[in-house]
Scaffold this active site. Structure first.
Site, PDB file in Angstrom:
ATOM      1  N   GLY A  59      39.525  35.546  33.530  1.00  0.00           N
ATOM      2  CA  GLY A  59      38.949  34.415  34.261  1.00  0.00           C
ATOM      3  C   GLY A  59      37.908  33.682  33.431  1.00  0.00           C
ATOM      4  N   THR A  84      37.875  30.637  31.847  1.00  0.00           N
ATOM      5  CA  THR A  84      37.950  29.208  31.544  1.00  0.00           C
ATOM      6  C   THR A  84      37.112  28.323  32.452  1.00  0.00           C
ATOM      7  OG1 THR A  84      39.941  28.993  32.909  1.00  0.00           O
ATOM      8  CG2 THR A  84      40.251  29.442  30.554  1.00  0.00           C
ATOM      9  N   ILE A  92      31.650  31.080  36.043  1.00  0.00           N
ATOM     10  CA  ILE A  92      30.980  32.223  35.424  1.00  0.00           C
ATOM     11  C   ILE A  92      31.721  32.685  34.175  1.00  0.00           C
ATOM     12  CG2 ILE A  92      30.400  34.655  35.771  1.00  0.00           C
ATOM     13  CD1 ILE A  92      29.882  33.967  38.730  1.00  0.00           C
ATOM     14  N   TYR A 151      37.716  37.325  50.895  1.00  0.00           N
ATOM     15  CA  TYR A 151      37.035  37.469  49.605  1.00  0.00           C
ATOM     16  C   TYR A 151      36.162  38.719  49.596  1.00  0.00           C
ATOM     17  CZ  TYR A 151      34.088  36.346  45.598  1.00  0.00           C
ATOM     18  OH  TYR A 151      33.416  36.399  44.403  1.00  0.00           O
TER      19      TYR A 151
END
Length: 265
Positions: A9, A11, A14, A164
């Site tokens: 992750g 790109t 965070i 989530y």
């Protein structure tokens, strides 16, 4: 020996800030993103400029809403490196507006935020012989309940934020399980809430502000640099107590057993 680092992750949000932050300490930096390489050329150029002399960069694309791509990512990473000193499982998505099931039959938030990191970590574990695994969690997991009989939230009331938080509770629980079953005493497995950060992910679920992604990246770099803290959950930079469910060995074992069944390992 220069570090071999894998960051998922990488790109946006965070992850992007963390990629730039970790570049300076990487002998080989392996970045994962959702986008094809051509769409992140500017970021990759910035990262290459931040690498130490002799450092190398690999970029690999995979969509974690398809578990077969998480499995392929394992093979792709193994093709470019034979060791992993630091694995940062950062890739995540917000819960969609309505409950969404993937082509493999799993709720998409749970698959992306939990099952895919498990697939990746399991597939690379033999390369992390003297390394560190950092799972990026969320303080939202503290208010969640782990529905082991309904991990896809088909019966327990779906909402984007619930999905989530539920997926992040599963990830913290898995972290605690893996810490207790690590393959070697020289491997540390931890999880971390990086802060409340103003990203598209946050704003997709919550109408609140937050710190800049660079704040989270600094926290992740700090946690990544620790040692001898196996099983710790960090609230930013401070060791903290996770959700009691995550810390319960019986719950950890039950989640592991269900996960094994889901993934047919």
């Amino acid at each position: 020996m220069p570090s071999s680092i894998v960051l998922t992750g990488a790109t946006t949000g965070i992850g992007r800030a963390t990629a730039l932050r970790l570049a300076g300490r990487a002998g080989h930096l392996v970045l994962h993103g959702l986008e094809p390489e051509s769409r992140v050329a500017d970021l990759l150029g910035e990262v290459r400029a931040a690498l130490p002399r002799g450092g190398t960069l690999s970029y690999l694309a995979a969509d974690f809403s398809q578990l077969v791509e998480a499995e392929r990512l394992v093979s792709d990473i193994r093709a470019v490196t034979d060791r992993v000193d630091l694995l940062v499982n950062n890739a995540a998505r917000p819960g969609p507006a309505s409950r969404t099931v993937t082509d493999t039959g799993y709720e998409v938030t749970f698959q992306t935020n939990y099952l895919a990191p498990v697939v990746l970590t399991s597939g690379l574990l033999d390369l992390v012989t003297e390394g560190r695994i950092v799972n990026v969690a969320s303080a939202t997991h503290l208010s969640a309940t782990l529905h082991l009989d309904d991990l896809g939230l088909a019966r327990h009331g779906y909402s984007p934020s619930t999905a989530y938080a539920h997926s992040k509770l599963a990830l913290v629980t898995y972290t605690c399980w893996l810490a207790a079953h690590r393959p070697s005493p020289s491997v540390d497995v931890v999880s971390v809430h990086p802060g409340i950060i103003a990203t598209r992910l946050l704003h997709a679920m919550f109408s609140i502000g937050g710190d800049r992604p660079e704040h989270a990246a600094a926290n992740l770099e700090y946690v990544a640099s620790r040692r001898d803290d196996n099983g710790t959950y960090y609230d930013e930079r401070d060791p903290a107590s996770p959700n009691p469910e995550a810390a319960d060995p019986a719950t950890q074992d039950r989640l592991h057993a269900v996960t094994v069944d889901l993934l047919a390992y």
